[in-house]
Design a protein around this motif. Structure first.
Motif, PDB file in Angstrom:
ATOM      1  N   LYS A 373       9.304  16.729  14.826  1.00  0.00           N
ATOM      2  CA  LYS A 373       9.410  18.190  14.746  1.00  0.00           C
ATOM      3  C   LYS A 373       9.890  18.716  16.087  1.00  0.00           C
ATOM      4  CE  LYS A 373       6.763  22.327  13.493  1.00  0.00           C
ATOM      5  NZ  LYS A 373       5.418  22.861  13.135  1.00  0.00           N
ATOM      6  N   ASP A 376      10.221  24.001  15.572  1.00  0.00           N
ATOM      7  CA  ASP A 376       9.736  24.362  14.237  1.00  0.00           C
ATOM      8  C   ASP A 376      10.638  23.842  13.120  1.00  0.00           C
ATOM      9  OD1 ASP A 376       7.428  25.660  15.094  1.00  0.00           O
ATOM     10  OD2 ASP A 376       8.539  27.522  15.459  1.00  0.00           O
ATOM     11  N   LYS A 377      11.455  22.853  13.402  1.00  0.00           N
ATOM     12  CA  LYS A 377      12.290  22.224  12.384  1.00  0.00           C
ATOM     13  C   LYS A 377      11.946  20.730  12.316  1.00  0.00           C
ATOM     14  CE  LYS A 377      14.890  25.926  11.675  1.00  0.00           C
ATOM     15  NZ  LYS A 377      14.961  26.635  10.388  1.00  0.00           N
ATOM     16  N   TYR A 393      15.341  20.888   8.985  1.00  0.00           N
ATOM     17  CA  TYR A 393      14.617  21.224   7.754  1.00  0.00           C
ATOM     18  C   TYR A 393      13.450  22.150   8.075  1.00  0.00           C
ATOM     19  CZ  TYR A 393      17.312  17.498   5.606  1.00  0.00           C
ATOM     20  OH  TYR A 393      18.334  16.710   5.131  1.00  0.00           O
ATOM     21  N   ASN A 394      13.368  23.244   7.305  1.00  0.00           N
ATOM     22  CA  ASN A 394      12.306  24.218   7.530  1.00  0.00           C
ATOM     23  C   ASN A 394      10.957  23.718   7.024  1.00  0.00           C
ATOM     24  OD1 ASN A 394      14.025  26.206   8.660  1.00  0.00           O
ATOM     25  ND2 ASN A 394      14.703  26.805   6.606  1.00  0.00           N
ATOM     26  N   GLU A 395      10.973  22.909   5.968  1.00  0.00           N
ATOM     27  CA  GLU A 395       9.720  22.428   5.374  1.00  0.00           C
ATOM     28  C   GLU A 395       9.726  20.910   5.299  1.00  0.00           C
ATOM     29  OE1 GLU A 395       8.955  24.180   1.636  1.00  0.00           O
ATOM     30  OE2 GLU A 395       9.044  26.244   2.369  1.00  0.00           O
ATOM     31  N   ILE A 396       8.567  20.345   5.553  1.00  0.00           N
ATOM     32  CA  ILE A 396       8.424  18.899   5.482  1.00  0.00           C
ATOM     33  C   ILE A 396       8.602  18.409   4.054  1.00  0.00           C
ATOM     34  CG2 ILE A 396       5.920  18.892   5.137  1.00  0.00           C
ATOM     35  CD1 ILE A 396       7.778  16.491   7.423  1.00  0.00           C
ATOM     36  N   ASN A 397       8.299  19.272   3.085  1.00  0.00           N
ATOM     37  CA  ASN A 397       8.416  18.883   1.678  1.00  0.00           C
ATOM     38  C   ASN A 397       9.830  18.434   1.316  1.00  0.00           C
ATOM     39  OD1 ASN A 397       5.753  19.405   1.211  1.00  0.00           O
ATOM     40  ND2 ASN A 397       6.089  21.509   0.531  1.00  0.00           N
ATOM     41  N   ASN A 398      10.818  19.014   1.964  1.00  0.00           N
ATOM     42  CA  ASN A 398      12.199  18.629   1.684  1.00  0.00           C
ATOM     43  C   ASN A 398      12.462  17.164   2.045  1.00  0.00           C
ATOM     44  OD1 ASN A 398      12.833  21.226   0.840  1.00  0.00           O
ATOM     45  ND2 ASN A 398      13.365  21.894   2.916  1.00  0.00           N
ATOM     46  N   ASN A 405       5.311  11.012   1.509  1.00  0.00           N
ATOM     47  CA  ASN A 405       4.475  11.988   2.210  1.00  0.00           C
ATOM     48  C   ASN A 405       3.887  11.401   3.488  1.00  0.00           C
ATOM     49  OD1 ASN A 405       3.200  14.394   2.645  1.00  0.00           O
ATOM     50  ND2 ASN A 405       1.432  13.903   1.367  1.00  0.00           N
TER      51      ASN A 405
END
Length: 459
Positions: A373, A376-377, A393-398, A405
């Motif tokens: 990270k 914040d990306k 990527y803004n979210e780790i889910n991507n 995970n």
């Protein structure tokens, strides 16, 4: 009277003179003490039934006040007075007063003093060894077994308490272990007094216990064998009819690695399942496969010992095996090999029949990745330190949809921090192992264990 006295005196002598002799005190010189040999270099003498000691010049070292005097060792003399025993040193100085019922040697190093059925020890200098007075003292292995207030414990040869007097019974189990009883329950100590099994058994369950290296205990119960760890926890219940291995090591959560005659096998922790000791080497691999080595070749077996791939491979480098200059990788759960292809310094995969699965267009293959990270990306970095996916990527889910995970937090591995220090990432996650990622500057390809291929274009 006169004529009769004269006649008496004529025949028997002067009666008045005899009466004077009878009434006269006659001086007799005192008897010299009788010698009884020597004790610690002194002459042992007896006077009026009492013994003492004189030096070589006849001077008194010990007065004739004792009913018994004898050599105890090369430093002490045993004395007895009023039916009690004591000790003096060879200079006649009192070491132990005559207060004890018995004094005897103990363990060739100490002296045992008994009084009113209570015991204590002194050393060769006469100093107290035991800090307490005990009901019993007994040599026991390298320690001294003691009893106090009806309970047993141990002290060392310096009098230090090793085991408090808390046991109702202590006895030798074998050369390495001690059986204990407390509140009618049985347990086990090792020979150094460390508790292996607490007193929890109404009857001790094992007929024999043996040490196997410093990690395991082989136990026997009703002619069946099992294993405990060094702390007495059961690893394998007594389910095996025989157990003749020279060494045992931890392998994984299911198996223990065993050795016999320099060959290795596996035994199941829960079930009577054995993989015979026929392999030169056994290693954990992945999923349901186990890597084995035999006759200097590598192969794979399953958890039941069935051969999945014969030992035909020449090399194993941690993630792949090699045969005839080709590298094979087991990626998916169906146990099928992918052949690593290389053309013009580019990597790809084909199947066993040479049919191309992934074209040779990638620069590197990584089997470990880590999420990072920055500002914040989120992004992904390979084990080589290459940024596979930039931090955009803004979210780790991507990312977890692609790679799986993982929680992003500060890594505990110093090597990771040093490797990526120059990149100045704000956070580094934990490593994800056993993952297969091919990548170059503009393409990333992930092969899942189910055979799914995810192709990502980096822009």
């Amino acid at each position: 009277m006169g004529i009769f006295k004269d006649i008496w005196d004529f025949f028997f002598g002067d009666s008045d003179e005899k009466n004077d002799k009878r009434n006269r005190t006659v001086y007799r010189p005192p008897r010299a003490p009788k010698s009884y040999g020597y004790c610690c270099g002194y002459e042992k003498i007896c006077k009026d039934g009492k013994f003492g000691l004189n030096d070589k010049n006849g001077n008194s070292v010990l007065p004739c006040d004792f009913s018994e005097i004898k050599e105890f060792d090369n430093k002490f003399i045993l004395i007895k007075k009023d039916n009690k025993f004591g000790l003096i040193d060879i200079d006649g100085n009192e070491i132990v007063p005559c207060h004890f019922d018995k004094i005897k040697k103990f363990d060739n190093k100490f002296t045992l003093l008994e009084k009113n059925n209570k015991f204590r020890l002194i050393d060769k200098n006469g100093d107290n060894i035991t800090r307490h007075i005990y009901d019993e003292l007994e040599e026991f292995n390298d320690y001294i077994k003691v009893k106090k207030d009806g309970k047993f414990g141990f002290i060392d040869k310096n009098g230090n308490e090793i085991i408090s007097c808390i046991y109702d019974k202590i006895k030798k189990f074998n050369e390495d272990f001690i059986l204990t009883r407390k509140d009618n329950k049985y347990g086990l100590l090792d020979k150094d007094g460390n508790e292996i099994i607490s007193c929890i058994y109404a009857s001790f369950p094992y007929s024999d216990i043996q040490k196997i290296n410093n990690e395991f205990l082989l136990v026997e119960r009703k002619n069946k064998y099992g294993l405990l760890d060094k702390d007495g926890n059961e690893i394998i219940s007594c389910i095996y009819a025989s157990f003749s291995y020279s060494d045992i090591q931890k392998f994984n959560n299911e198996f223990l690695l065993v050795e016999r005659e320099n060959k290795y096998g596996l035994i199941d922790r829960k079930y009577p399942r054995v993989i015979d000791c026929v392999y030169d080497e056994i290693r954990n691999f992945k999923d349901s496969l186990i890597l084995v080595k035999q006759n200097n070749k590598f192969g794979f077996i399953d958890k039941n010992g069935n051969e999945v791939y014969q030992c035909i491979f020449d090399e194993f480098n941690g993630i792949s095996v090699k045969k005839d200059s080709k590298f094979y990788m087991l990626i998916t759960t169906d146990c099928k090999f992918y052949v690593v292809d290389r053309k013009d310094d580019k990597l790809g995969f084909s199947d066993n029949n040479g049919i191309e699965i992934i074209p040779c267009i990638y620069d590197k293959l990584s089997t470990r990745i880590v999420y990072v990270k920055k500002n914040d990306k989120f992004g992904v970095v390979s084990e080589f330190g290459d940024e596979i996916l930039p931090c955009r990527y803004n979210e780790i889910n991507n990312l977890t949809k692609i790679f799986g995970n993982i929680k992003i937090e500060k890594s505990n591995e110093e090597d990771d921090e040093n490797k990526f220090k120059s990149s100045k990432y704000d956070k580094i996650g934990d490593w994800i192992d056993d993952i297969y990622v091919l990548y170059n500057s503009d393409k990333v390809l992930h092969i899942g264990i189910d055979g799914t291929i995810i192709d990502i274009t980096v822009s």
